[in-house]
Design a protein around this motif. Structure first.
Motif, PDB file in Angstrom:
ATOM      1  N   ASN A   1      -3.532  13.090   2.395  1.00  0.00           N
ATOM      2  CA  ASN A   1      -4.914  13.825   2.234  1.00  0.00           C
ATOM      3  C   ASN A   1      -4.882  15.165   1.720  1.00  0.00           C
ATOM      4  O   ASN A   1      -5.647  15.659   1.170  1.00  0.00           O
ATOM      5  CB  ASN A   1      -5.530  13.564   3.587  1.00  0.00           C
TER       6      ASN A   1
ATOM      7  N   TYR B   1       0.884  -1.087   0.029  1.00  0.00           N
ATOM      8  CA  TYR B   1      -0.087  -0.003  -0.065  1.00  0.00           C
ATOM      9  C   TYR B   1       0.923   1.324  -0.111  1.00  0.00           C
ATOM     10  O   TYR B   1       1.890   1.280   0.697  1.00  0.00           O
ATOM     11  CB  TYR B   1      -0.927  -0.204   1.333  1.00  0.00           C
TER      12      TYR B   1
ATOM     13  N   TYR C   1      -7.228  10.021  -3.044  1.00  0.00           N
ATOM     14  CA  TYR C   1      -7.138   8.352  -3.170  1.00  0.00           C
ATOM     15  C   TYR C   1      -5.977   7.798  -2.697  1.00  0.00           C
ATOM     16  O   TYR C   1      -5.158   7.995  -2.054  1.00  0.00           O
ATOM     17  CB  TYR C   1      -7.213   8.273  -4.885  1.00  0.00           C
ATOM     18  N   GLY C   2      -6.348   6.195  -2.485  1.00  0.00           N
ATOM     19  CA  GLY C   2      -5.119   5.502  -2.047  1.00  0.00           C
ATOM     20  C   GLY C   2      -4.790   4.645  -3.059  1.00  0.00           C
ATOM     21  O   GLY C   2      -5.468   4.414  -4.267  1.00  0.00           O
TER      22      GLY C   2
ATOM     23  N   LYS D   1       0.862   5.196   1.154  1.00  0.00           N
ATOM     24  CA  LYS D   1       0.027   6.092   1.914  1.00  0.00           C
ATOM     25  C   LYS D   1       0.283   7.293   1.222  1.00  0.00           C
ATOM     26  O   LYS D   1       1.323   8.219   1.288  1.00  0.00           O
ATOM     27  CB  LYS D   1       0.477   6.129   3.272  1.00  0.00           C
ATOM     28  N   THR D   2      -0.932   7.775   0.786  1.00  0.00           N
ATOM     29  CA  THR D   2      -0.890   9.374   0.132  1.00  0.00           C
ATOM     30  C   THR D   2      -1.254  10.223   1.151  1.00  0.00           C
ATOM     31  O   THR D   2      -1.747   9.856   2.200  1.00  0.00           O
ATOM     32  CB  THR D   2      -1.896   9.196  -0.995  1.00  0.00           C
TER      33      THR D   2
ATOM     34  N   ARG E   1      -5.264  16.359  -1.755  1.00  0.00           N
ATOM     35  CA  ARG E   1      -6.652  16.072  -2.544  1.00  0.00           C
ATOM     36  C   ARG E   1      -7.027  17.399  -3.432  1.00  0.00           C
ATOM     37  O   ARG E   1      -7.793  17.045  -4.431  1.00  0.00           O
ATOM     38  CB  ARG E   1      -7.630  15.678  -1.420  1.00  0.00           C
TER      39      ARG E   1
END
Length: 129
Positions: A17, A12, A117-118, A14-15, A20
């Motif tokens: 937030n 995964y 988005y992830g 990790k973006t 956005r």
């Protein structure tokens, strides 16, 4: 658990937030092996061109709980993602058969409430073989 089977064991990303609303954002994901690349996209946001053109919607949703409920309180039915979670994300998939860098774009110019988005990647074969 609630995680779809095809995402179990994924790597995964990790973006942030805070990104956005960044127009012109280009997120570079470098894959060392061939993989299915997944994007978890907030259902409240119009689908941007880069996502619609390069990925295919899986018709599977994933949810995010933003608020804690008391232990004795339960959310909606197990089958309805929108009742069980505060935010719902559609899962989009792109098969990347040649390792390298994939560039993901921004969420678009609209100004609705949204979450970044992830991203997840699942190798096309088991690296332990």
């Amino acid at each position: 658990g609630d995680l779809p089977r095809f995402l179990r064991g994924a790597d995964y990303v990790k973006t942030f937030n805070a990104y956005r609303y960044n127009q012109g954002l280009q997120l570079q994901i470098t894959l060392a092996v061939a993989a299915d690349l997944y994007v978890f996209f907030d259902d409240r946001v119009p689908v941007p061109n880069w996502l619609a053109l390069e990925f295919k919607e899986t018709d599977v949703d994933i949810g995010l709980i933003e608020t804690r409920l008391p232990d004795s309180t339960t959310r909606g039915s197990d089958s309805n993602v929108s009742e069980r979670f505060d935010r719902v994300f559609s899962i989009w998939r792109r098969r990347v058969e040649v390792p390298g860098t994939v560039v993901l774009g921004d969420l678009g110019a609209s100004g609705e409430d949204r979450l970044m988005y992830g991203v997840a990647a699942v190798p096309l074969w088991d690296m332990r073989d």
